[in-house]
Design an enzyme around this catalytic site. Sequence first.
Site, PDB file in Angstrom:
ATOM      1  N   ALA A 137      60.508  47.087  67.127  1.00 42.86           N
ATOM      2  CA  ALA A 137      61.036  45.908  67.819  1.00 42.86           C
ATOM      3  C   ALA A 137      59.898  45.010  68.307  1.00 42.86           C
ATOM      4  O   ALA A 137      59.988  43.781  68.268  1.00 42.86           O
ATOM      5  CB  ALA A 137      61.910  46.335  68.992  1.00 42.86           C
ATOM      6  N   GLU A 153      38.387  63.493  42.983  1.00 36.73           N
ATOM      7  CA  GLU A 153      39.539  62.738  43.477  1.00 36.73           C
ATOM      8  C   GLU A 153      40.794  63.148  42.707  1.00 36.73           C
ATOM      9  O   GLU A 153      40.687  63.568  41.561  1.00 36.73           O
ATOM     10  CB  GLU A 153      39.317  61.225  43.235  1.00 36.73           C
ATOM     11  CG  GLU A 153      38.043  60.683  43.802  1.00 36.73           C
ATOM     12  CD  GLU A 153      37.785  59.226  43.387  1.00 36.73           C
ATOM     13  OE1 GLU A 153      38.644  58.621  42.711  1.00 36.73           O
ATOM     14  OE2 GLU A 153      36.713  58.711  43.744  1.00 36.73           O
ATOM     15  N   LYS A 204      43.873  62.366  40.316  1.00 35.58           N
ATOM     16  CA  LYS A 204      44.143  61.323  39.326  1.00 35.58           C
ATOM     17  C   LYS A 204      45.589  60.884  39.534  1.00 35.58           C
ATOM     18  O   LYS A 204      46.537  61.586  39.162  1.00 35.58           O
ATOM     19  CB  LYS A 204      43.929  61.845  37.901  1.00 35.58           C
ATOM     20  CG  LYS A 204      44.039  60.746  36.857  1.00 35.58           C
ATOM     21  CD  LYS A 204      43.585  61.242  35.493  1.00 35.58           C
ATOM     22  CE  LYS A 204      43.500  60.097  34.492  1.00 35.58           C
ATOM     23  NZ  LYS A 204      44.771  59.405  34.299  1.00 35.58           N
ATOM     24  N   GLU A 208      44.926  52.355  42.154  1.00 35.76           N
ATOM     25  CA  GLU A 208      46.168  52.701  41.479  1.00 35.76           C
ATOM     26  C   GLU A 208      47.368  52.259  42.322  1.00 35.76           C
ATOM     27  O   GLU A 208      47.446  52.591  43.507  1.00 35.76           O
ATOM     28  CB  GLU A 208      46.199  54.228  41.284  1.00 35.76           C
ATOM     29  CG  GLU A 208      47.165  54.712  40.242  1.00 35.76           C
ATOM     30  CD  GLU A 208      46.575  54.715  38.829  1.00 35.76           C
ATOM     31  OE1 GLU A 208      45.462  54.147  38.636  1.00 35.76           O
ATOM     32  OE2 GLU A 208      47.214  55.271  37.937  1.00 35.76           O
ATOM     33  N   LYS A 252      33.473  62.308  39.556  1.00 34.07           N
ATOM     34  CA  LYS A 252      32.548  61.187  39.393  1.00 34.07           C
ATOM     35  C   LYS A 252      31.199  61.588  39.968  1.00 34.07           C
ATOM     36  O   LYS A 252      31.146  62.185  41.053  1.00 34.07           O
ATOM     37  CB  LYS A 252      33.073  59.949  40.142  1.00 34.07           C
ATOM     38  CG  LYS A 252      34.416  59.457  39.616  1.00 34.07           C
ATOM     39  CD  LYS A 252      35.020  58.390  40.511  1.00 34.07           C
ATOM     40  CE  LYS A 252      36.379  57.968  39.971  1.00 34.07           C
ATOM     41  NZ  LYS A 252      37.086  57.047  40.862  1.00 34.07           N
ATOM     42  N   CYS A 312      86.667  78.431  30.501  1.00 36.25           N
ATOM     43  CA  CYS A 312      85.386  79.054  30.834  1.00 36.25           C
ATOM     44  C   CYS A 312      84.873  79.842  29.630  1.00 36.25           C
ATOM     45  O   CYS A 312      85.600  80.665  29.079  1.00 36.25           O
ATOM     46  CB  CYS A 312      85.569  79.980  32.028  1.00 36.25           C
ATOM     47  SG  CYS A 312      84.121  80.997  32.365  1.00 36.25           S
ATOM     48  N   CYS A 327      84.830  77.284  37.033  1.00 42.03           N
ATOM     49  CA  CYS A 327      85.715  78.227  36.367  1.00 42.03           C
ATOM     50  C   CYS A 327      86.696  78.720  37.411  1.00 42.03           C
ATOM     51  O   CYS A 327      86.309  79.078  38.520  1.00 42.03           O
ATOM     52  CB  CYS A 327      84.882  79.379  35.827  1.00 42.03           C
ATOM     53  SG  CYS A 327      85.875  80.828  35.449  1.00 42.03           S
TER      54      CYS A 327
HETATM   55  S1  IVH Z   1      38.305  55.860  37.947  1.00 41.03           S
HETATM   56  C1  IVH Z   1      35.405  54.012  35.168  1.00 41.03           C
HETATM   57  N1  IVH Z   1      39.749  57.286  39.591  1.00 41.03           N
HETATM   58  O1  IVH Z   1      43.171  56.867  35.248  1.00 41.03           O
HETATM   59  C2  IVH Z   1      36.474  54.866  35.695  1.00 41.03           C
HETATM   60  N2  IVH Z   1      40.807  56.331  37.681  1.00 41.03           N
HETATM   61  O2  IVH Z   1      40.772  55.672  34.235  1.00 41.03           O
HETATM   62  C3  IVH Z   1      37.596  54.050  36.159  1.00 41.03           C
HETATM   63  N3  IVH Z   1      43.238  56.812  37.578  1.00 41.03           N
HETATM   64  O3  IVH Z   1      44.559  54.199  34.191  1.00 41.03           O
HETATM   65  C4  IVH Z   1      38.719  54.841  36.620  1.00 41.03           C
HETATM   66  N4  IVH Z   1      43.343  57.983  39.446  1.00 41.03           N
HETATM   67  O4  IVH Z   1      44.176  53.919  36.712  1.00 41.03           O
HETATM   68  C5  IVH Z   1      39.735  56.562  38.458  1.00 41.03           C
HETATM   69  N5  IVH Z   1      40.911  58.553  41.166  1.00 41.03           N
HETATM   70  C6  IVH Z   1      40.888  57.822  40.039  1.00 41.03           C
HETATM   71  C7  IVH Z   1      42.059  57.603  39.277  1.00 41.03           C
HETATM   72  C8  IVH Z   1      41.981  56.865  38.094  1.00 41.03           C
HETATM   73  C9  IVH Z   1      44.035  57.500  38.436  1.00 41.03           C
HETATM   74  C10 IVH Z   1      43.697  56.194  36.332  1.00 41.03           C
HETATM   75  C11 IVH Z   1      43.274  54.779  36.113  1.00 41.03           C
HETATM   76  C12 IVH Z   1      43.299  54.618  34.623  1.00 41.03           C
HETATM   77  C13 IVH Z   1      43.115  56.011  34.133  1.00 41.03           C
HETATM   78  C14 IVH Z   1      41.794  56.133  33.436  1.00 41.03           C
END
Ligand code: IVH
Length: 728
Positions: free
Chosen positions: A48, A133, A135, A192, A313, A459, A477
Amino acid sequence: MTENLDLFSAPAPVDPAQPAIRIKALRDQLNHWAHQYYVLDAPTVPDAEYDRVYRELQALEAAHPDLVTPDSPTQRVIGAVMDGLVPVRHAVPMLSIHTETDTEATGAQAFDARVRRELGLSDADPAIEYVAEPKFDGLAMSLRYENGRLVQAATRGDGEVGEDVTHNIRTIRQIPLTLPGDVPPLLEVRGEVYMRRADFDALNERQREQGGKTFVNPRNAAAGAVRQLDSGITAQRPLSFFAYGLGAITPLGEGGPVFRTHYEMLQTLKSWGFPVAAQVRIAVGAAELVTFHRQVGASRDALPYDIDGVVYKVNSLQLQRDLGFKTREPRWAVAHKYPAQEMATKVEAIDVQVGRTGKITPVARLAPVFVGGVTVTNATLHNLFEIRKKGVRVGDTVIVRRAGDVIPEVVGVIAPTLGTDVSSLPPRGADPALGRPGGGVMPGTRAGYVPNFRMPNACPVCGSDVVREKGEANHRCTGGLFCAAQRKEAILHFAARRAMDIEGLGDKLVDQLVDANVIRTLPDLYRLGLTSLVALERMADKSAQNVLAALERSKQTTLPRFLFGLGLRHVGEATAKDLARHFGTLDAIMDASVEQLLQVNDVGPVVAQSLHTFFQQAHNREVVEQLRACGVTWPEGAPAERAPQILAGKTVVLTGTLPTLGRDAAKDLLEAAGAKVAGSVSKKTSYVVAGEEAGSKLAKALELGVPVLDEAGMLALLHAGAAAEGAG
Ligand code: IVH
């Protein structure tokens, strides 16, 4: 609250000369709250309060249209409708990423070994530091900020050229429209766009209610929402965002930031207001990557969003530059996938299965497919509603999902077939609940869908009628006790304490008895002998004798207990008592018409129909007759109108163990005769019924001069009263 600007202490008199200052203060406050709410998931003010400030800003902006800017919180949904999506060339290409699908250890080890080799490291050199990380299973997005303002959002496209979806991305509350003052003049944040599972479920639920299209999974729903031409539609599809990288950025020499590591960069993005996943970790060496892969994999189903793997990474940005790229993939990152939880396959047939409660579940027989780590050949379709809703036909290519240990299910159709029409299938009987005869359309059916599966009339296990009651999604049934699939459940219910109260006849024993085919119907229980019991595994002589004694005791029961024990759908204890009181005898109940059943207290059309159907089945009547023949008996009375309430107004206390009747059975008999059964003895107690090992209550009764009866005395009292009533 301490961080909040002081906007509320006074009714905020606006200096008409200074609306711009006030507008800025209001926007800052709203942005701050929205960040706490949408990104940090930690709201600090009631809705609110937020709304009040929002309305003040709206009013001020309406009065000063020249001060409205596209980054104002009021401008998220501006109802932009596009003719088509406009192509956008990415300033820095959006790369793809190399994928490892190997098992947990080898996938991470192969990547680490490759990185070390490329960098020319030997075994003696220290371990490499990585960032691990999740994905995310959504779609990649590039967000361009100029001077701290979101100016463009673009999809990945082919990596070089994507599509401008700024109008839609502005509706995502987790994405800041304005950044704090210290950001570089040019900043592209990559990440993403996805949909949380809970938001996805709620969206599908809403779509269903409104008769709209439902989505197969959160990824598809998110992708569809992002590519809408009308941002008003996107705004109704709750999207979220995680940042995981950078695109173009003001160079170091021109005042750009100095990041040494990927991790540091993520932390900075977080401080600028971007959501960064809490699961992101620093991992040193291959071993810690393996651990991360395993841990995230184990918690995969508990995450609020879908992931399809993890990404590793190299943390040092200098090492990233040293490693460089191979065609369109960086050498410093890899995606390590989990087994897919969803796969496409073909529906070869649709069969039905009968569950323990009689529920008939349609099951898709599939072309074998590897999903969720196992080969799947069957998947549940839940019920006929679900088939219609998803529009599944035999021959279709569908998406099958198997997450964790959950049974595989068909989530939706991706390639429908145009096969035989339902009219070529054997006809099904009229089903008024489906709006039949003549094959009506179920509510929520996918538009234009022509089914090619029909629920069977009978049945497949026992041949009894299959019905679906009004308002129910499931077909059932009607075989009840007669249907093998339902036997175990039925026996357990029959033996339950509030039903026939057969002590010692539990889960394990019932499984053994039914599996060994010793018990096929309820009456078989009373035909059990010592030999067949002792023949079972882990059944000692003594326990077998106990079971037989319990069975013998249970034969003396009451009509409500017996009725309840039969396990009719919708007939709980209270209804069983009402029925017994109203009709007096089991035969009267079995022969009652639906109209007569409707006369009973609390019996509505659903219960009446269910009871009537049950007792119309000859084999159910047969079971009842056999139970009686085995010696199951209960006092039968007259219908309620003439029921002898011979103990009306009397209070009775039960104490000790009665020789034949259980405590509940005795209580039922007394209550049926109008008595109140109390827990303690007082001067007002009419009778105390005492069994073996009666203690203080018996003593109290003797002390107060309350009449004391044993079980035989109690039964004599009841029968004498009934006889007197009958004679009178
Ligand atoms: S890094 C150069 N980190 O995976 C690397 N991609 O990349 C660039 N994706 O469709 C991507 N989670 O959208 C990276 N933690 C993450 C990710 C991620 C999902 C997807 C991204 C792309 C695919 C390949």
